[in-house]
Design an enzyme around this catalytic site. Structure first.
Site, PDB file in Angstrom:
ATOM      1  N   ASP A 178      -0.818  -3.121  -4.284  1.00 31.37           N
ATOM      2  CA  ASP A 178      -0.123  -3.340  -3.021  1.00 31.37           C
ATOM      3  C   ASP A 178      -1.080  -4.058  -2.053  1.00 31.37           C
ATOM      4  O   ASP A 178      -1.705  -5.042  -2.447  1.00 31.37           O
ATOM      5  CB  ASP A 178       0.397  -1.991  -2.464  1.00 31.37           C
ATOM      6  CG  ASP A 178       1.431  -2.166  -1.359  1.00 31.37           C
ATOM      7  OD1 ASP A 178       2.599  -2.409  -1.675  1.00 31.37           O
ATOM      8  OD2 ASP A 178       1.062  -2.062  -0.177  1.00 31.37           O
ATOM      9  N   TYR A 308       1.167  -5.758   8.090  1.00 36.17           N
ATOM     10  CA  TYR A 308       2.135  -6.760   7.610  1.00 36.17           C
ATOM     11  C   TYR A 308       2.203  -7.932   8.584  1.00 36.17           C
ATOM     12  O   TYR A 308       2.271  -9.086   8.176  1.00 36.17           O
ATOM     13  CB  TYR A 308       3.528  -6.133   7.451  1.00 36.17           C
ATOM     14  CG  TYR A 308       3.682  -5.313   6.201  1.00 36.17           C
ATOM     15  CD1 TYR A 308       4.343  -5.838   5.086  1.00 36.17           C
ATOM     16  CD2 TYR A 308       3.166  -4.027   6.111  1.00 36.17           C
ATOM     17  CE1 TYR A 308       4.484  -5.096   3.928  1.00 36.17           C
ATOM     18  CE2 TYR A 308       3.298  -3.279   4.957  1.00 36.17           C
ATOM     19  CZ  TYR A 308       3.959  -3.815   3.867  1.00 36.17           C
ATOM     20  OH  TYR A 308       4.082  -3.080   2.712  1.00 36.17           O
ATOM     21  N   HIS A 359       5.227   1.459  -8.926  1.00 37.01           N
ATOM     22  CA  HIS A 359       4.341   0.855  -7.933  1.00 37.01           C
ATOM     23  C   HIS A 359       3.170   1.756  -7.528  1.00 37.01           C
ATOM     24  O   HIS A 359       2.093   1.272  -7.200  1.00 37.01           O
ATOM     25  CB  HIS A 359       5.184   0.513  -6.702  1.00 37.01           C
ATOM     26  CG  HIS A 359       4.483  -0.330  -5.701  1.00 37.01           C
ATOM     27  ND1 HIS A 359       4.083  -1.622  -5.970  1.00 37.01           N
ATOM     28  CD2 HIS A 359       4.095  -0.081  -4.411  1.00 37.01           C
ATOM     29  CE1 HIS A 359       3.497  -2.130  -4.897  1.00 37.01           C
ATOM     30  NE2 HIS A 359       3.486  -1.210  -3.942  1.00 37.01           N
TER      31      HIS A 359
END
Length: 386
Positions: A178, A308, A359
């Protein structure tokens, strides 16, 4: 260069305040027979929250987490919290593991003993690691950046200082998934001389394939990726659009409401893991709530979402990575990268698809991941790194 011991202790006021909020929830309604189609399902979240209120014991978890050797040091204006567990073998290889969102340094909680002490789990003591697991800036017990610009590149520069200047390693290994995959790749691109190799469980979302206009240049697998990724972003990427553009607006709800935070995060654990729609096939309620607690007690929903924004507004381009790279893919993860693209952009020396997992690899399948990491780094052993 002072490094201080770190001990988790959340103030009683914070826990009392949380209890008050969980006692005074105003729930939304949900359409009949809707399931998870429009997001986190009401009946599931109610059951998780009632467990949180009546059975979850943060103090017990806190003392369990304090069994790890944890430290804090100041790098580039940020107090970085990290676990540093020494390996048990004769010449452990230092490895820094970087987590992502919406998890925390606890992504690696189960894998730490498997890497530091392989002999206790049927492995070879010669395969041991010194394991360093930092909390990303603005996540968990690391401090929150006061200014903009703390993106994957800046974090990778901080990690280089942590490992060499603060911990005294000349050369080390690095792994992540990630956001952690991005940080690890920047570290490799800009400091190849510091790394034996890097190990990744994903290559993030490959923007240059999604935006590629000349389709004739793409292989069949790359075209398929472009199509799947565009569809995935349209259907599943709402969180990303919001966190990349308006993290501050989102943060009010997540910082003020523990249930709002739970709704935002739990949906990702379900959608991205190998749980076939049944969260508790992979994670216990305690595990899920502990992840929520790390965000709640530190009030880091905003600063975590903010990375982000930083990554979509200020990240420098990444060139070819020549450091040897091991890639372990998980069948249930999101957007598996095309192999040709990976080979063109990274010096891939090991490519594995693990038999199961999603994930949150290290949480879901710690043994499988530990084996793959050990196997990848075997050839780099025997050289001195202290």
């Amino acid at each position: 260069m002072t490094i201080e011991r770190f001990h988790i202790h959340v103030a009683d006021e914070i826990l009392d305040d949380l209890k008050y909020r969980l006692d005074h929830i105003r729930w939304p309604e949900q359409l009949d027979n809707d399931g998870w189609e429009r997001g986190t399902e009401l009946s599931y979240l109610k059951s998780l929250v009632s467990y949180w209120e009546d059975h979850y014991d943060w103090r017990a978890k806190e003392s369990e987490l304090n069994r790890f050797s944890q430290y804090c040091c100041h790098i580039d204006g940020i107090d970085v919290h990290f676990v540093h567990e020494r390996g048990k073998g004769s010449n452990p290889l230092p490895i820094i593991l970087t987590h992502g969102w919406p998890d925390s340094y606890l992504r690696y909680e189960k894998i730490i003993p498997l890497l530091t002490d392989p002999a206790s789990f049927g492995g070879n003591p010669e395969d041991s690691f010194d394991v360093i697991v930092p909390s990303l800036p603005g996540f968990g017990f690391s401090s929150r950046p006061a200014h903009s610009g703390v993106n994957n590149f800046r974090v990778s520069e901080m990690w280089a200082k942590l490992m060499t200047q603060h911990l005294g390693y000349k050369k080390f290994a690095a792994a992540g998934g990630d956001i952690g995959s991005g940080v690890t790749r920047y570290l490799a691109a800009n400091h190849p001389e510091l790394l034996f190799g890097i190990h990744l469980t994903d290559i993030g979302i490959i923007k240059d394939l999604i935006t590629a206009t000349d389709q004739a240049k793409l292989s069949e697998e790359e075209l398929r990726y472009k199509k799947n990724a565009s569809a995935w972003i349209a259907e599943e990427g709402g969180y990303m659009s919001l966190q990349s553009t308006r993290p501050q607006t989102l943060a009010y709800g997540l910082s003020d409401s523990p249930v709002g935070l739970a709704g935002w995060i739990i949906e990702k654990f379900r959608a991205w893991s190998d749980c076939n729609g049944n969260l508790e096939q992979k994670f216990s309620k305690d595990e899920l709530i502990t992840h929520l607690m790390i965000y709640w007690v530190t009030n880091t929903a905003m600063s975590a979402a903010n990375i982000y924004y930083e990554n979509s507004h200020s990240l420098p381009p990444l060139g070819y990575i020549e450091v040897p790279t091991g890639i372990a893919l998980l069948p249930a993860d999101i957007l598996l990268p095309p192999r040709e693209w990976a080979v063109r952009n990274l010096n891939v020396t090991r490519w594995t698809t693990l038999p199961r997992g999603g994930h949150f690899t290290a949480l879901e399948e710690p043994e499988l991941l530990a084996q793959d990491i050990r196997a990848f780094y075997k050839p780099f052993r025997g050289t001195n790194h202290h």
